[in-house]
Design a protein around this motif. Sequence first.
Motif, short mmCIF file in Angstrom:
data_model
loop_
_atom_site.label_atom_id
_atom_site.label_comp_id
_atom_site.label_asym_id
_atom_site.label_seq_id
_atom_site.Cartn_x
_atom_site.Cartn_y
_atom_site.Cartn_z
N ASP A 200 -59.00 15.84 32.87
CA ASP A 200 -57.64 15.25 32.94
C ASP A 200 -56.56 16.31 32.99
OD1 ASP A 200 -58.71 12.67 32.83
OD2 ASP A 200 -58.66 12.64 30.63
N GLY A 201 -56.83 17.38 33.71
CA GLY A 201 -55.85 18.44 33.88
C GLY A 201 -55.76 19.41 32.73
N ASN A 202 -56.57 19.22 31.72
CA ASN A 202 -56.55 20.11 30.55
C ASN A 202 -57.83 20.95 30.48
OD1 ASN A 202 -54.06 19.01 29.56
ND2 ASN A 202 -55.21 17.22 28.85
N GLY B 60 -65.20 15.84 36.01
CA GLY B 60 -63.95 15.50 35.34
C GLY B 60 -63.96 14.23 34.55
N PHE B 61 -65.07 13.51 34.51
CA PHE B 61 -65.15 12.25 33.77
C PHE B 61 -66.19 12.35 32.65
CE2 PHE B 61 -63.78 11.05 38.07
CZ PHE B 61 -62.62 10.35 37.77
N ARG B 62 -65.90 11.60 31.59
CA ARG B 62 -66.88 11.47 30.52
C ARG B 62 -67.93 10.43 30.95
NH1 ARG B 62 -65.55 10.19 24.13
NH2 ARG B 62 -67.67 9.60 23.52
#
Length: 315
Positions: free
Chosen positions: A260-262, A304-306
């Motif tokens: 999420d961009g972090n 990028g996803f859990r």
Amino acid sequence: MENNSQKPKTSGALLAALIIMTGLAGVSSYLYFDQKKVSENQEVTISERVEELSTTRVKLDSISTALDAKIAEVQKLGGDVTELTKMKAQLEDDKAALKRGNRVSIAKYEAKIKQYEAFLVEKDTLIANLQRENVTLATNVKTLDEENSTLKVKGQQFRDSITTVVADVQTKNEDLANKVTRASALKAQNVKVFAVNAKGKVKEDDSYKAKRLDKIKLVYTLLDNPLTKEEPKDVFVRVLDPSGAVVSDMANGSGTFTVDGNETIYTTKQTVNYTANGQNVELLYSRGIPYKPGKYTVELYSEGFRIGSGEFAVR
């Protein structure tokens, strides 16, 4: 007798001389008065001439001033002053000729003055027409300015509307892309964590003794997803200790990735060759230092996803 005859002769001669002198005196007096009358008439004529010339000059000067005013007005109104400037030049020539001429025809100049005056009247009509045209033009310009302002406002409103529409479309496209990406993400199911002791023996229990926990074995199933491209996938594993801190050791393969961009720390990672057939995946992780007692959480991430999670306890 002789003396008496001589005396009458002398008296007659004197009388004749007197008569002649009287006649000459009368003629001389007549000529004098006649000459005086002629001189007086000439003086009157000269005075009248001077007055006529002066009046003519004044009229020409007045016409010259009027012409200057007409030229300035026509120029201000944006009209053509060619004819006016030609007439002005002709007038200046006539003024110069009047100034240096001795036998000037006043009647001729009176005719010229009438022509100039008629020309000025004609130009008054031209100026009036130009003034009306300028008023109409100013009104048209004002109308066009108002219409242009209205068009500018409408144009800005249209651009704002288009910008809003484009932004909405972009947002919707991004949302759709995110949904498609999320829909195509891997899904991990049945995530389980087993303890592996120093001898490599795997034990499945509700909790594990820290002194017997040398490695953890992570087992999970990747669900079949037709939207997910069959290719090698990086799976990042985050092990969270009882305090919520990430268990990490750079010497044992820990690092960072983006969610999420972090930028986020991961414990370990593996590359899985995704085959879209509900495949089972296993992963061994050795920390190198003892685990402290408590409940641990395991999180799995990819693209990028859990994609799944599990847990285990240490006592």
